[in-house]
Design a protein around this motif. Structure first.
Motif, PDB file in Angstrom:
ATOM      1  N   LYS A  76       7.226   7.992   1.432  1.00  0.00           N
ATOM      2  CA  LYS A  76       6.678   6.668   1.138  1.00  0.00           C
ATOM      3  C   LYS A  76       5.885   6.122   2.322  1.00  0.00           C
ATOM      4  CE  LYS A  76       9.584   4.850  -2.515  1.00  0.00           C
ATOM      5  NZ  LYS A  76      10.333   3.675  -2.984  1.00  0.00           N
ATOM      6  N   LYS A  77       6.365   6.371   3.539  1.00  0.00           N
ATOM      7  CA  LYS A  77       5.650   5.892   4.715  1.00  0.00           C
ATOM      8  C   LYS A  77       4.295   6.556   4.820  1.00  0.00           C
ATOM      9  CE  LYS A  77       9.621   4.589   7.540  1.00  0.00           C
ATOM     10  NZ  LYS A  77      10.345   4.826   8.821  1.00  0.00           N
ATOM     11  N   GLN A 134       1.982   4.918   2.351  1.00  0.00           N
ATOM     12  CA  GLN A 134       1.596   3.587   2.822  1.00  0.00           C
ATOM     13  C   GLN A 134       0.505   3.679   3.881  1.00  0.00           C
ATOM     14  OE1 GLN A 134       5.167   1.644   4.110  1.00  0.00           O
ATOM     15  NE2 GLN A 134       6.047   1.562   2.069  1.00  0.00           N
ATOM     16  N   TRP A 156       5.486  -3.657  -1.174  1.00  0.00           N
ATOM     17  CA  TRP A 156       6.232  -2.705  -0.340  1.00  0.00           C
ATOM     18  C   TRP A 156       7.450  -3.365   0.300  1.00  0.00           C
ATOM     19  CZ3 TRP A 156       1.283  -0.280   2.171  1.00  0.00           C
ATOM     20  CH2 TRP A 156       0.772   0.705   1.300  1.00  0.00           C
TER      21      TRP A 156
END
Length: 209
Positions: free
Chosen positions: A2-3, A6, A57
């Protein structure tokens, strides 16, 4: 994972914003006010998109599972447990444990940690590691003062990707090293016998008096 997503999304947004600012500045410079207005509207749209994405987020992070680990000893400082707790806002699925530095038990075999199908928010799993003084021997090597491992888990049952989180646990606070384990096992039961003997002695004094 997910990072990484992002970072990629933020990078594209910033690149698009930078390009639109250059185009808007060039249009204003040559007097193309219609194009300048169009570029300005797109700049505002990207700004709103960026803010909206950050809010989404943050909500996801708040509702995501958060796995923490700790060591705990019993009242006698004898048995050591590994505590794995989910302090996040969501459930964690398909939890797997891996030692980075293999931890061996009394029989010299590597301690195997179980796979956990699901860990609800607020719940914890306790894994008995072994006896403190036999499991964590007193040595001056700094590397022996920590347990290093990794936890893998999913945010949902259908997710194909595992989140990975490394942990480093300090064992010094839970290591019973003041007296050997056999002495502990001798003194603690005999401490109860001593209490009983004192009680009998007090009753005898009452009868004599």
């Amino acid at each position: 994972m997910k990072k990484t997503n992002q970072i990629i999304v933020n990078l594209f947004l910033f690149l698009g914003l930078f390009l639109l600012i250059l185009l808007a500045f060039n249009a204003f410079k040559i007097g193309e006010m219609r194009n300048f207005a169009s570029y300005s509207a797109m700049i505002i749209a990207i700004g709103i998109t960026f803010i909206s994405v950050q809010i989404i987020w943050k909500i996801e992070v708040k509702n995501a599972p958060n796995i923490v680990t700790s060591l705990k000893s019993d009242e006698r400082g004898n048995e050591i447990q590994l505590i794995v707790k989910n302090i996040g806002g969501g459930n964690a699925y398909d939890i797997k444990f891996n030692w980075i530095d293999a931890l061996s038990g009394i029989n010299a075999n590597e301690i195997k940690l179980p796979n956990v199908p699901v860990l609800h928010n607020g719940d914890c799993v306790k894994v008995l590691l072994g006896k403190s003084t036999k499991l964590f021997r007193s040595e001056n090597n700094e590397s022996d003062l920590f347990i290093n491992g990794e936890i893998q888990f999913k945010y949902s049952k259908t997710n194909k990707y595992f989140e990975k989180k490394q942990f480093k646990l300090k064992i010094e606070p839970v290591r019973a090293k003041e007296r050997p384990i056999d002495e502990q096992e001798f003194r603690l039961p005999n401490h109860r016998i001593n209490k009983n003997a004192k009680g009998i002695n007090n009753r005898m004094k009452v009868l004599v008096d």
